[in-house]
Design a protein around this motif. Structure first.
Motif, PDB file in Angstrom:
ATOM      1  N   GLU A  15       0.792  -1.122  -0.011  1.00 16.64           N
ATOM      2  CA  GLU A  15       0.090   0.053   0.021  1.00 16.64           C
ATOM      3  C   GLU A  15       0.957   1.372   0.057  1.00 16.64           C
ATOM      4  OE1 GLU A  15      -3.458  -2.529   2.246  1.00 16.64           O
ATOM      5  OE2 GLU A  15      -2.094  -1.107   3.479  1.00 16.64           O
ATOM      6  N   ILE A  16       2.013   1.052   0.900  1.00 16.74           N
ATOM      7  CA  ILE A  16       2.881   2.323   0.687  1.00 16.74           C
ATOM      8  C   ILE A  16       3.409   2.587  -0.595  1.00 16.74           C
ATOM      9  CG2 ILE A  16       5.080   3.173   1.960  1.00 16.74           C
ATOM     10  CD1 ILE A  16       3.981   1.610   4.476  1.00 16.74           C
ATOM     11  N   GLU A  17       3.720   1.198  -1.201  1.00 18.20           N
ATOM     12  CA  GLU A  17       4.589   1.376  -2.527  1.00 18.20           C
ATOM     13  C   GLU A  17       3.623   2.098  -3.637  1.00 18.20           C
ATOM     14  OE1 GLU A  17       7.535  -1.981  -2.871  1.00 18.20           O
ATOM     15  OE2 GLU A  17       5.737  -2.692  -2.651  1.00 18.20           O
ATOM     16  N   ARG A  18       2.387   1.781  -3.271  1.00 19.00           N
ATOM     17  CA  ARG A  18       1.276   2.340  -4.501  1.00 19.00           C
ATOM     18  C   ARG A  18       1.292   4.073  -4.142  1.00 19.00           C
ATOM     19  NH1 ARG A  18      -4.200  -0.307  -2.548  1.00 19.00           N
ATOM     20  NH2 ARG A  18      -4.917   1.359  -3.886  1.00 19.00           N
ATOM     21  N   MET A  19       1.349   4.433  -2.788  1.00 16.33           N
ATOM     22  CA  MET A  19       1.420   6.029  -2.740  1.00 16.33           C
ATOM     23  C   MET A  19       3.021   6.670  -3.170  1.00 16.33           C
ATOM     24  SD  MET A  19      -0.176   8.606  -1.806  1.00 16.33           S
ATOM     25  CE  MET A  19      -1.724   8.161  -0.665  1.00 16.33           C
ATOM     26  N   LEU A  20       3.841   5.801  -3.163  1.00 18.44           N
ATOM     27  CA  LEU A  20       5.304   6.180  -3.873  1.00 18.44           C
ATOM     28  C   LEU A  20       5.162   6.378  -5.186  1.00 18.44           C
ATOM     29  CD1 LEU A  20       7.731   3.676  -1.741  1.00 18.44           C
ATOM     30  CD2 LEU A  20       7.072   6.001  -1.294  1.00 18.44           C
ATOM     31  N   PHE A  21       4.470   5.423  -6.010  1.00 13.32           N
ATOM     32  CA  PHE A  21       4.180   5.583  -7.258  1.00 13.32           C
ATOM     33  C   PHE A  21       3.251   6.799  -7.649  1.00 13.32           C
ATOM     34  CE2 PHE A  21       2.439   4.359 -11.489  1.00 13.32           C
ATOM     35  CZ  PHE A  21       3.505   4.013 -12.027  1.00 13.32           C
ATOM     36  N   VAL A  22       2.428   7.137  -6.669  1.00 14.70           N
ATOM     37  CA  VAL A  22       1.515   8.448  -7.007  1.00 14.70           C
ATOM     38  C   VAL A  22       2.484   9.524  -6.821  1.00 14.70           C
ATOM     39  CG1 VAL A  22      -0.110   9.960  -5.825  1.00 14.70           C
ATOM     40  CG2 VAL A  22      -0.410   7.529  -6.011  1.00 14.70           C
ATOM     41  N   ILE A  23       3.352   9.540  -5.835  1.00 13.67           N
ATOM     42  CA  ILE A  23       4.114  10.658  -5.660  1.00 13.67           C
ATOM     43  C   ILE A  23       5.301  10.824  -6.668  1.00 13.67           C
ATOM     44  CG2 ILE A  23       6.426  11.236  -4.315  1.00 13.67           C
ATOM     45  CD1 ILE A  23       5.008  10.010  -1.779  1.00 13.67           C
ATOM     46  N   ARG A  24       5.833   9.426  -7.155  1.00  6.52           N
ATOM     47  CA  ARG A  24       6.530   9.675  -8.593  1.00  6.52           C
ATOM     48  C   ARG A  24       5.810  10.299  -9.913  1.00  6.52           C
ATOM     49  NH1 ARG A  24      11.070   6.839  -9.189  1.00  6.52           N
ATOM     50  NH2 ARG A  24      10.658   6.573 -11.546  1.00  6.52           N
ATOM     51  N   ARG A  25       4.512   9.917  -9.795  1.00  4.95           N
ATOM     52  CA  ARG A  25       3.588  10.635 -11.167  1.00  4.95           C
ATOM     53  C   ARG A  25       3.383  12.060 -10.968  1.00  4.95           C
ATOM     54  NH1 ARG A  25      -0.444   8.051 -14.190  1.00  4.95           N
ATOM     55  NH2 ARG A  25       1.239   6.234 -14.050  1.00  4.95           N
ATOM     56  N   ILE A  26       3.263  12.560  -9.670  1.00  3.78           N
ATOM     57  CA  ILE A  26       3.179  13.800  -9.297  1.00  3.78           C
ATOM     58  C   ILE A  26       4.595  14.607  -9.676  1.00  3.78           C
ATOM     59  CG2 ILE A  26       3.217  15.775  -7.491  1.00  3.78           C
ATOM     60  CD1 ILE A  26       1.034  14.030  -6.120  1.00  3.78           C
ATOM     61  N   CYS A  27       5.684  13.994  -9.432  1.00  4.58           N
ATOM     62  CA  CYS A  27       6.854  14.473  -9.730  1.00  4.58           C
ATOM     63  C   CYS A  27       7.296  14.701 -11.276  1.00  4.58           C
ATOM     64  CB  CYS A  27       8.036  13.778  -9.201  1.00  4.58           C
ATOM     65  SG  CYS A  27       8.178  14.047  -7.151  1.00  4.58           S
ATOM     66  N   LEU A  28       6.691  13.556 -11.961  1.00  5.00           N
ATOM     67  CA  LEU A  28       6.938  13.590 -13.511  1.00  5.00           C
ATOM     68  C   LEU A  28       6.124  14.696 -13.993  1.00  5.00           C
ATOM     69  CD1 LEU A  28       6.744   9.769 -14.318  1.00  5.00           C
ATOM     70  CD2 LEU A  28       8.650  11.556 -15.003  1.00  5.00           C
ATOM     71  N   LYS A  29       4.843  15.106 -13.422  1.00  8.22           N
ATOM     72  CA  LYS A  29       4.320  16.137 -14.018  1.00  8.22           C
ATOM     73  C   LYS A  29       4.888  17.347 -13.647  1.00  8.22           C
ATOM     74  CE  LYS A  29      -0.637  13.809 -13.733  1.00  8.22           C
ATOM     75  NZ  LYS A  29      -1.001  14.049 -15.045  1.00  8.22           N
ATOM     76  N   LEU A  30       5.215  17.601 -12.732  1.00  8.17           N
ATOM     77  CA  LEU A  30       6.022  18.654 -12.130  1.00  8.17           C
ATOM     78  C   LEU A  30       7.315  19.017 -12.975  1.00  8.17           C
ATOM     79  CD1 LEU A  30       6.414  18.693  -8.308  1.00  8.17           C
ATOM     80  CD2 LEU A  30       4.962  19.994  -9.728  1.00  8.17           C
ATOM     81  N   MET A  31       7.879  17.919 -13.561  1.00  7.60           N
ATOM     82  CA  MET A  31       8.974  17.963 -14.309  1.00  7.60           C
ATOM     83  C   MET A  31       8.532  18.316 -15.886  1.00  7.60           C
ATOM     84  SD  MET A  31      11.547  14.719 -13.638  1.00  7.60           S
ATOM     85  CE  MET A  31      12.501  15.112 -15.264  1.00  7.60           C
ATOM     86  N   ASP A  32       7.446  18.107 -16.147  1.00  4.14           N
ATOM     87  CA  ASP A  32       6.653  18.542 -17.466  1.00  4.14           C
ATOM     88  C   ASP A  32       6.171  19.882 -17.280  1.00  4.14           C
ATOM     89  OD1 ASP A  32       7.374  16.035 -18.685  1.00  4.14           O
ATOM     90  OD2 ASP A  32       5.588  15.186 -18.475  1.00  4.14           O
ATOM     91  N   GLY A  33       6.428  20.433 -16.472  1.00  6.52           N
ATOM     92  CA  GLY A  33       5.908  22.028 -16.059  1.00  6.52           C
ATOM     93  C   GLY A  33       4.462  22.203 -15.478  1.00  6.52           C
ATOM     94  N   GLY A  34       4.049  20.938 -14.855  1.00  6.80           N
ATOM     95  CA  GLY A  34       2.733  21.064 -14.078  1.00  6.80           C
ATOM     96  C   GLY A  34       2.818  21.986 -12.799  1.00  6.80           C
ATOM     97  N   GLU A  35       1.735  22.317 -12.551  1.00  9.78           N
ATOM     98  CA  GLU A  35       1.682  23.167 -11.179  1.00  9.78           C
ATOM     99  C   GLU A  35       1.638  22.226 -10.024  1.00  9.78           C
ATOM    100  OE1 GLU A  35       1.104  26.708 -10.976  1.00  9.78           O
ATOM    101  OE2 GLU A  35       1.548  26.474 -13.074  1.00  9.78           O
ATOM    102  N   VAL A  36       2.065  22.721  -8.971  1.00 13.09           N
ATOM    103  CA  VAL A  36       2.485  22.038  -7.930  1.00 13.09           C
ATOM    104  C   VAL A  36       1.139  21.742  -7.099  1.00 13.09           C
ATOM    105  CG1 VAL A  36       3.464  22.199  -5.402  1.00 13.09           C
ATOM    106  CG2 VAL A  36       4.784  23.149  -7.090  1.00 13.09           C
TER     107      VAL A  36
END
Length: 192
Positions: A15-36
């Motif tokens: 379950e924690i690893e699933r949230m880590l994947f969410v965190i990675r997805r958010i970071c990828l969006k930030l790298m692509d110029g997404g809003e925080v």
């Protein structure tokens, strides 16, 4: 023989690893110029502090690890005290830095603070991913091999009582539904 507490902790790791994947997805969006996504990151911090740390690490730190150190001596002390507990503290530090960067970003948005948010979020995700792998493949099997059946049953009983108490408070339901919402929000398909 399989033990309730170990199976439960491994399940919580997934379950924690699933949230880590969410965190990675958010970071990828930030790298692509997404809003925080400040409010989402605040909810993730809540999940990390109260589910991954207080709920999951709490069982390790109160029930399993002290018994390992007491019964297994120096090798367990090195593994637990100088390994797993240090990593728990490093994760707490990453989350505190992430929280501080978020607070500063809300006051004054800047590329530097966006980078800090991305960096601390990924530092935590990376640390925890490696930590989970070590506990699942080294620490838990070592505990099951070296602790007596009686000791493992004691950890099981304490873990079961803790889980029941937390269930009455709605802890698991609250955080697992948050996890489901985050996966849905960030387009992450669940594995069955």
């Amino acid at each position: 023989m399989s033990h309730y507490s170990i199976e439960l902790m491994v399940k919580e790791h997934s379950e924690i690893e699933r949230m880590l994947f969410v965190i990675r997805r958010i970071c990828l969006k930030l790298m692509d110029g997404g809003e925080v996504p400040v409010s989402d990151l605040r909810e993730i911090i809540d999940f990390v502090r109260n589910y991954a740390d207080k709920h999951h690490h709490g069982k390790e730190e109160k029930f399993l690890f002290p018994l390992m150190v007491e019964k297994m001596g120096r090798i367990a002390d090195n593994l637990v005290t100088h390994g797993m507990l240090v990593e728990h503290d490093l994760g707490r530090g990453d989350i505190l830095c992430l929280e501080n960067a978020l607070r500063e970003y809300e006051e004054k948005q800047s590329p530097e603070l966006k980078l800090d948010i991305l960096s601390y979020a990924m530092a935590y995700a990376h640390l925890l991913q490696l930590h989970v792998e070590k506990e699942n493949s080294v620490v838990y099997p070592f505990a099951e091999r070296q602790l007596s059946e009686e000791d493992l049953c004691t950890v099981d009983e304490k873990s079961r009582a803790f889980e029941e108490e937390q269930e009455k408070l709605g802890v698991q339901e609250r955080f697992l539904s948050l996890l489901d919402r985050m996966e849905e929000r960030y387009g992450i398909l669940k594995k069955d």
